[in-house]
Design an enzyme around this catalytic site. Structure first.
Site, short mmCIF file in Angstrom:
data_model
loop_
_atom_site.label_atom_id
_atom_site.label_comp_id
_atom_site.label_asym_id
_atom_site.label_seq_id
_atom_site.Cartn_x
_atom_site.Cartn_y
_atom_site.Cartn_z
CE LYS A 278 -3.87 -1.85 2.74
NZ LYS A 278 -4.96 -1.67 1.76
NE ARG A 352 -10.90 -9.82 -1.89
CZ ARG A 352 -11.29 -8.93 -2.77
NH1 ARG A 352 -11.66 -9.31 -3.98
NH2 ARG A 352 -11.34 -7.65 -2.47
N1 BES Z 1 -8.12 -3.85 4.51
C1 BES Z 1 -8.29 -3.42 3.17
C2 BES Z 1 -9.59 -2.65 2.96
C3 BES Z 1 -9.67 -1.33 3.67
C4 BES Z 1 -9.21 -0.18 3.07
C5 BES Z 1 -10.29 -1.24 4.91
C6 BES Z 1 -9.34 1.04 3.74
C7 BES Z 1 -10.41 -0.03 5.56
C8 BES Z 1 -9.93 1.11 4.97
C9 BES Z 1 -8.30 -4.63 2.25
O1 BES Z 1 -7.49 -5.68 2.64
C10 BES Z 1 -7.81 -4.17 0.92
O2 BES Z 1 -6.67 -3.78 0.85
N2 BES Z 1 -8.68 -4.22 -0.08
C11 BES Z 1 -8.34 -3.80 -1.39
C12 BES Z 1 -8.83 -4.84 -2.35
C13 BES Z 1 -8.32 -4.68 -3.74
C14 BES Z 1 -6.82 -4.96 -3.78
C15 BES Z 1 -9.06 -5.63 -4.66
C16 BES Z 1 -9.02 -2.46 -1.65
O3 BES Z 1 -10.14 -2.25 -1.19
O4 BES Z 1 -8.40 -1.63 -2.30
MN MN Z 2 -5.48 -5.43 2.00
#
Ligand code: BES
Ligand code: MN
Ligand code: ZN
Length: 499
Positions: A278, A352
């Site tokens: 990230k 997931r």
């Molecule tokens: N934990 C994150 C989602 C999240 C983002 C929760 C901001 C709370 C605040 C999750 O693991 C994630 O990174 N999801 C990605 C999925 C994508 C790579 C398909 C997302 O939402 O960008």
């Molecule tokens: Mn994630």
């Protein structure tokens, strides 16, 4: 922890540093205030007539009784218009009042229950709402501070008064209100705790604490997880040195003729994104990516303390998601616990992956009547609904009905999102049974569709709490920080299971 008691006495005759009094909009027309043997009205009359307190919902004013009644101060809280008062609005105004009382540094607070009985409420549900407003609204965690600790005040004791309501009913509401608030506050504390303290091992310890309430816990370590084939969960755990823990809590397995419900909570103790790392901005928020697990641990605390007549199994797949020489890669093909293979596209879609195995584990080993998973799963959910509501997905109407009822009683906003099969097109893989991500469009829906492949036809709902996890500034009974989203919702659902 706040001490809470109930008394069959007039609050006005009791020597206490602060009493909280709810007043309708246009206080002069509020029969309860105007009456109160004339005493209360005398004390607040000037404040009302000068227009300094109007009784609008959320208004707060402190007046001093100058020895005319027992309480030294009266915190007037506006209830708004009589016809709009609900248990939720009472929790909200009490939440705001609790921080005002706390910051006045009064250790002891009295509430006259009768004054808040402005609707068709039972004494016990009203008492519960009053306690929740105070206990949830005044929450603060100073565990990680060492300086100026005297700046942080705490309400130590709350007393509910009524001259004639049944003490048993007040007490039962106060007790359940306290148990449920403590469950929410435990969730908040774990959720907002930093990743170097709130590790999978720490979560396992929190689960173990439930043994004193008769909950059986099983902790599956990395090695045992490998042996039984929790491949999708372990793929995420590969990159971290922090020992992963697949946590199982089992309440009520000895009960006869009760139904089984499973709760599953995503517990990524830190989500760096892994190899698909990230950006640095806001990455610190990913300490809270174990909020789903914390919701489930909090809820199990309440379930056990309330002694519900149900069998409830909770599964918390806990691990960090880190980049390292051992981390899983984009393009990897992973065999899940269900046997289905998954093509990894983006290692940041780790939630997931761990949920897939936890759902299969629950479905396979416990054959529950229903399963509920809580997960900070997608940023897209924050975009869709913002911070004020939980978006959920379900494959079964009976689960939907239970959730909607629990939303009404708990006041937690939820909104059903679609789970149409057509979105599976986005998960088609050229090399494995499925991909685990479906690109940017409908990101929350494709995540839910992916999860649905691992539920083995059990009636199920997935609650995406990514938007609702955080309160951005103090609001009603939610102070800035973790909301403990879904704890009150699921506890209400479980305690009304048979209704
Ligand atoms: N934990 C994150 C989602 C999240 C983002 C929760 C901001 C709370 C605040 C999750 O693991 C994630 O990174 N999801 C990605 C999925 C994508 C790579 C398909 C997302 O939402 O960008
Ligand atoms: Mn994630
Ligand atoms: Zn995540």
């Amino acid at each position: 922890m706040m001490k809470i008691s109930t008394l069959n006495k007039y609050l006005s005759e009791f020597d206490i540093p602060l009493a909280i009094v709810g007043v309708l909009e246009n206080p002069k027309e509020d029969p309860i205030i105007y009456d109160e043997q004339g005493k209360l009205w005398k004390i607040i009359q000037e404040t009302v007539e000068l227009g300094d307190f109007k009784g609008k919902k959320g208004d707060l004013t402190v007046v001093y009784s100058k020895g005319q009644i027992g309480p030294k101060r009266i915190l007037l809280v506006g209830l708004g218009k009589a016809e709009k008062i609900t248990l939720e609005s009472i929790r909200e105004v009490l939440g705001n009042a609790s921080r005002k009382a706390r910051d006045l540094d009064v250790k002891k607070v009295g509430i006259c229950v009768d004054i808040f009985n402005r609707g068709d409420f039972t004494v016990s549900e009203l008492s519960e709402a009053l306690v929740q407003g105070i206990a949830l609204g005044s929450f603060q965690d100073i565990e990680y501070r060492t300086k100026d600790l005297e700046k942080y005040k705490f309400i130590e004791e709350l007393i509910l008064f009524s001259p004639d309501y049944s003490i048993d009913e007040m007490k039962s509401g106060a007790d359940s209100g306290q148990t449920i608030s403590e469950a929410v506050n435990l969730c908040r504390k774990l959720a907002w705790g930093p990743a170097n303290f709130i590790t999978p091992t720490r979560l396992a310890e929190e689960a173990k604490k439930l043994e004193e309430h008769g909950v059986k816990t099983t902790i599956i370590n990395r090695k045992e997880a490998e042996e039984i084939g929790l491949g999708s969960y372990l793929a995420v755990a590969k990159g971290t040195e922090e020992p992963p823990k697949f946590i199982i809590m089992d309440y009520g397995s000895e009960k006869q003729d009760v139904e089984t419900v499973a709760l599953i909570g995503k517990a990524i103790t830190f989500d760096s994104g892994g190899i698909s790392i990230k950006p640095g901005q806001n990455m610190e928020k990913m300490k809270a990516d174990m909020t789903g697990g914390a919701v489930v641990i909090g809820a199990m605390n309440a379930v056990a303390k309330l002694g519900l007549d149900l069998h409830v199994v909770a599964i918390v797949p806990a691990t960090d998601n880190m980049p390292s020489g051992k981390a899983y890669h984009p393009g990897d093909i992973i065999k899940s616990y269900s046997g289905q293979t998954i093509e990894v596209i983006n290692t940041d879609a780790e939630g997931r992956m761990v949920l897939a195995d936890a759902l299969t584990y629950a479905a396979k080993h416990y054959q529950p009547k229903a399963m509920f998973d809580f997960a900070t799963l997608t940023g897209a959910m924050m975009i869709a609904l913002g911070e004020h509501a939980i978006g959920y997905f379900s494959n079964h109407d009976f689960v939907v009905e239970k959730l909607e009822n629990a939303s009404k009683t708990s006041g937690e906003r939820i909104w059903r999102m679609p789970l149409w099969e057509v979105y599976d097109q986005q998960l088609k893989s050229d090399v494995a049974d499925m991909k685990h991500t479906g690109g940017r469009p409908a990101g929350s829906i494709t995540a839910a569709r992916f999860l649905s492949k691992f539920t083995m036809e059990v009636p199920w709902a997935h609650l995406d709490i990514a938007g609702a996890m955080e309160q951005s500034s103090d609001k009603d009974y939610n102070p800035k920080g973790s909301k403990g989203p879904g704890v009150r919702l699921i506890v209400d659902l479980l305690r009304n299971w048979k209704a």
